[in-house]
Design an enzyme around this catalytic site. Sequence first.
Site, PDB file in Angstrom:
ATOM      1  N   CYS A 107     -11.081   8.351  -7.698  1.00 53.76           N
ATOM      2  CA  CYS A 107     -10.232   7.168  -7.858  1.00 53.76           C
ATOM      3  C   CYS A 107     -11.021   5.870  -8.030  1.00 53.76           C
ATOM      4  CB  CYS A 107      -9.293   7.045  -6.668  1.00 53.76           C
ATOM      5  SG  CYS A 107      -8.348   8.544  -6.372  1.00 53.76           S
TER       6      CYS A 107
ATOM      7  N   HIS B 237      -7.369  -1.108  -2.157  1.00 57.04           N
ATOM      8  CA  HIS B 237      -7.132   0.227  -2.702  1.00 57.04           C
ATOM      9  C   HIS B 237      -5.767   0.702  -2.227  1.00 57.04           C
ATOM     10  CE1 HIS B 237      -8.072   4.013  -4.521  1.00 57.04           C
ATOM     11  NE2 HIS B 237      -7.991   4.660  -3.375  1.00 57.04           N
TER      12      HIS B 237
ATOM     13  N   GLU C 164      -9.558   1.448   5.330  1.00 55.77           N
ATOM     14  CA  GLU C 164      -9.777   0.232   4.541  1.00 55.77           C
ATOM     15  C   GLU C 164      -9.493  -1.011   5.375  1.00 55.77           C
ATOM     16  OE1 GLU C 164      -8.868  -1.696   0.157  1.00 55.77           O
ATOM     17  OE2 GLU C 164      -7.602  -0.044   0.855  1.00 55.77           O
TER      18      GLU C 164
ATOM     19  N   LYS D  36      -0.246  -0.737  -5.727  1.00 52.06           N
ATOM     20  CA  LYS D  36       0.171   0.658  -5.912  1.00 52.06           C
ATOM     21  C   LYS D  36       1.605   0.878  -5.445  1.00 52.06           C
ATOM     22  CE  LYS D  36      -4.416   2.832  -5.697  1.00 52.06           C
ATOM     23  NZ  LYS D  36      -5.241   1.613  -5.633  1.00 52.06           N
TER      24      LYS D  36
ATOM     25  N   HIS E 204      -0.374   5.261  -7.761  1.00 50.54           N
ATOM     26  CA  HIS E 204      -1.828   5.445  -7.796  1.00 50.54           C
ATOM     27  C   HIS E 204      -2.190   6.020  -9.155  1.00 50.54           C
ATOM     28  CE1 HIS E 204      -5.864   6.076  -6.842  1.00 50.54           C
ATOM     29  NE2 HIS E 204      -5.769   6.684  -5.674  1.00 50.54           N
TER      30      HIS E 204
ATOM     31  N   PHE F  95     -11.885  10.227  -3.507  1.00 51.67           N
ATOM     32  CA  PHE F  95     -12.252  11.440  -2.785  1.00 51.67           C
ATOM     33  C   PHE F  95     -13.766  11.620  -2.795  1.00 51.67           C
ATOM     34  CE2 PHE F  95      -8.104  14.094  -3.366  1.00 51.67           C
ATOM     35  CZ  PHE F  95      -7.494  13.304  -2.418  1.00 51.67           C
TER      36      PHE F  95
END
Length: 440
Positions: free
Chosen positions: A199, A332, A343, A364, A369, A427
């Site tokens: 991502c 994010h 985060e 998002k 996403h 990831f």
Amino acid sequence: MPPRAATRALIDLARECSTLGQTEDGIVLFPPAYHTGSPSRVVITGAGIITALGQGWRPNAEGFRNGRVARRPVTLFDVSRQRVKVAVEVDIPDELPATRLGERETRRMDRAAKLLLLAAHEAWQQSGWEPAEHLPLVLGTTSGEMKLGEAYYQQAVQSPIARRGQATRVLYYQAQQQGMLVAKALGVGGPLTFIANACASGANAIGHAWDLVRRGHAQRSLTGGFEALSQLVFSGFDSLQALSPTECRPFDARRDGLALGEGAAVLAIESLECARRRNANILGEIVGYGASTDVHHLTQPHPQGDAAFASMEMACRMARLAPEEIGYINAHGTGTPLNDSAEAAAINRWAGARARTLPVSSTKSGVGHLLGAAGAVEAVVCLMALREQWLPPTSTLQTPEPLCEFPIVQKAADAKLDYALTNSFGFGGANATLILRRWA
């Protein structure tokens, strides 16, 4: 040089390189490569975007500013056996812009290639660039044209002898083919680089292109990310129970997962000297980029967000900025329990006392996403916010996560911004941070 001496030199070089970027706490940092000349300032002269909010700058700027949510039932493939049955689909126009592609090539393009072409064409038109033989393309994606791979597999399983269309599917399934189509459509040549780093791919692509221009390896570059929804990826996230069965609510105390989306964003970037020579319209400036890897877990971020913190620190170091100078963070913020808490911990630690007054939001909540396209789309959102001086809200937020020491933007608001920071985490512990500056 004698063979033994050459061998010893290579061994010494390998030992030196093996320690590059390795910190004591196990986080690997990836600073831009060393160069001897003065770095160039890198500006943005074109920005193209397509999401579920619409095609182009204006519908997306209005949608992000107003916190519009575009989630809806999936129509692109069968989700009857899935736990979650909604996503954030893009309405792709029937007609594509006129380019140098032939009718047959245009007809063979699938969703991912079309999304990329639409974003790239808008950025190209804004930049005012002419066809060129040497213009690097740096693009990020995670699944490319996965839908063609699915079609190939289904036909191979159901009718192994039938080969009609299989060669075309193999050819256009490859991610580099989508980049080559865009290059041909715009009439450019040059190196084509694809980054598939989960991502963080879109942000990494922009950061890499920024470094190419900054270090003088290129005067300009077309860069960004793209992603199309596919059954394989959707089913994979659903099997991990990472998709929200209710609503994507980043930084909400009761968040329960993400929403998958699709789209593309492309930036035309060039050195300030190059832009000034041709009296270009400058939209903004990229001033900082940081990347790190925490190698903590295959799918889970480090609980304290150590690598995320390192990525933000590096970007600020490159930009020569302190947290107090950042006016907004596009987080994010996936809406998954582990990502948002990690985060939040990273932002709290990085911002210090500034966290109490630093506006943060995750867009998002509106477009989902976008995986490999997320970092690129969110960089354009930051560019919009800087140019038009507003803060995009996380409109689905109900109960803020107590770990967040920072204010989360929940409603559309005007703001005076000079710098915006955007985070992209993927990831495997892949982390990237970009910092953009308002062009007065």
